[in-house]
Design a protein around this motif. Sequence first.
Motif, PDB file in Angstrom:
ATOM      1  N   ALA A  34      12.173  13.536   0.221  1.00  0.00           N
ATOM      2  CA  ALA A  34      12.643  13.747  -1.153  1.00  0.00           C
ATOM      3  C   ALA A  34      11.559  13.344  -2.135  1.00  0.00           C
ATOM      4  N   GLN A  36      10.676  13.160  -6.609  1.00  0.00           N
ATOM      5  CA  GLN A  36      11.233  13.190  -7.960  1.00  0.00           C
ATOM      6  C   GLN A  36      10.117  13.188  -8.990  1.00  0.00           C
ATOM      7  N   TRP A  37      10.283  13.987 -10.054  1.00  0.00           N
ATOM      8  CA  TRP A  37       9.385  13.914 -11.193  1.00  0.00           C
ATOM      9  C   TRP A  37       9.771  12.673 -11.987  1.00  0.00           C
ATOM     10  N   HIS A  51       4.906  18.596  -6.578  1.00  0.00           N
ATOM     11  CA  HIS A  51       5.706  19.356  -5.621  1.00  0.00           C
ATOM     12  C   HIS A  51       4.872  19.734  -4.396  1.00  0.00           C
ATOM     13  N   TYR A  79      13.576  17.980  -0.597  1.00  0.00           N
ATOM     14  CA  TYR A  79      14.637  17.811  -1.596  1.00  0.00           C
ATOM     15  C   TYR A  79      14.063  17.218  -2.873  1.00  0.00           C
ATOM     16  N   GLU A  80      14.393  17.828  -3.991  1.00  0.00           N
ATOM     17  CA  GLU A  80      13.991  17.269  -5.289  1.00  0.00           C
ATOM     18  C   GLU A  80      15.135  16.420  -5.814  1.00  0.00           C
ATOM     19  N   GLY A  81      14.923  15.130  -5.816  1.00  0.00           N
ATOM     20  CA  GLY A  81      15.961  14.224  -6.257  1.00  0.00           C
ATOM     21  C   GLY A  81      15.861  12.899  -5.530  1.00  0.00           C
ATOM     22  N   SER A  82      16.952  12.160  -5.527  1.00  0.00           N
ATOM     23  CA  SER A  82      16.986  10.817  -4.949  1.00  0.00           C
ATOM     24  C   SER A  82      17.002  10.865  -3.426  1.00  0.00           C
ATOM     25  N   GLU A  85      20.318   9.298  -1.964  1.00  0.00           N
ATOM     26  CA  GLU A  85      21.475  10.179  -2.126  1.00  0.00           C
ATOM     27  C   GLU A  85      21.406  11.362  -1.164  1.00  0.00           C
ATOM     28  N   ARG A  86      20.190  11.916  -0.962  1.00  0.00           N
ATOM     29  CA  ARG A  86      20.063  13.052  -0.048  1.00  0.00           C
ATOM     30  C   ARG A  86      20.361  12.625   1.398  1.00  0.00           C
ATOM     31  N   GLU A  89      24.004  12.256   1.859  1.00  0.00           N
ATOM     32  CA  GLU A  89      24.627  13.573   1.958  1.00  0.00           C
ATOM     33  C   GLU A  89      24.442  14.166   3.365  1.00  0.00           C
TER      34      GLU A  89
END
Length: 273
Positions: A34, A36-37, A51, A79-82, A85-86, A89
């Motif tokens: 994962a 994140q910007w 990216h 995955y772009e995000g936390s 959290e990913r 999930e």
Amino acid sequence: MVIGYDGSDHSMQALDWAMDEAEFRRLPLTICHAWQWPYRDGDQAARDSLHRAAEHVLWHGTDCARASSGRLDVRPDLYEGSAPERLEELSAAAELLVVGSRGLGTVARAITGSVASHTVTHARCPVIVVRGRGPLPRRPDPGPIVAGLADDDKADVVLGFAWGEAAMRGLPLLVVHAWHQPPVAWGGMTFPALDPLAVQKAAENWLAQALMPWREKAPKVTIEARIPQSRAGEALAAVTDATLVVVGSSRGRFGSVTAALLRHAPCPVAIVR
């Protein structure tokens, strides 16, 4: 099988372990990275560069896994995000989640990284946090799988997971049920709350009953019982030749035994619920 991967040394150790687990269990291996910007706004070119860097990290992990084992079905997940959290999930549909004890960045200065801490408390499947010295898990003299049991409703789940690991790896299973006699204070002095011999005998009887069906069901796995008088975390961390330590935990909780093991265990730690 899911592995959280960020290219750090700890995640490379975790990848080694996850590849073995996937091969033993004959499962596909999802390698998740994962990114994140970190800013609210920013140059699109810089964002694209970050990216591409994330793609490179994930490519490196998947390439290492595929090169190490042609039998593995390796599935990259960018995955772009936390990351926590990913992984939470993905854990909903996973048989096992593997993470390193620390990652890159500022959290690497912590004893246990934020990703590992979050997955231990929130994952919906068993979690193995890979920590310890040197390459894992292929040691020339692998020690036992160690199960730490408390006299609660998680004991059979812990035993089932630990027995499975011992059977897959052809290793003995060491079951540790520590007992601790807390003192009580009275008149400025401290005394044992109960007769220590009675407490020890009760612990021995409980463990014998807990192990009986597993001894009958699984004679091919050598099972040793140990009942030390100490705190559970200290007793489990003291097994310095362990290949894996397995403990139980409730979802959403980060107990004192788990915390002690993630700080002091000389090997990977499995948390099952």
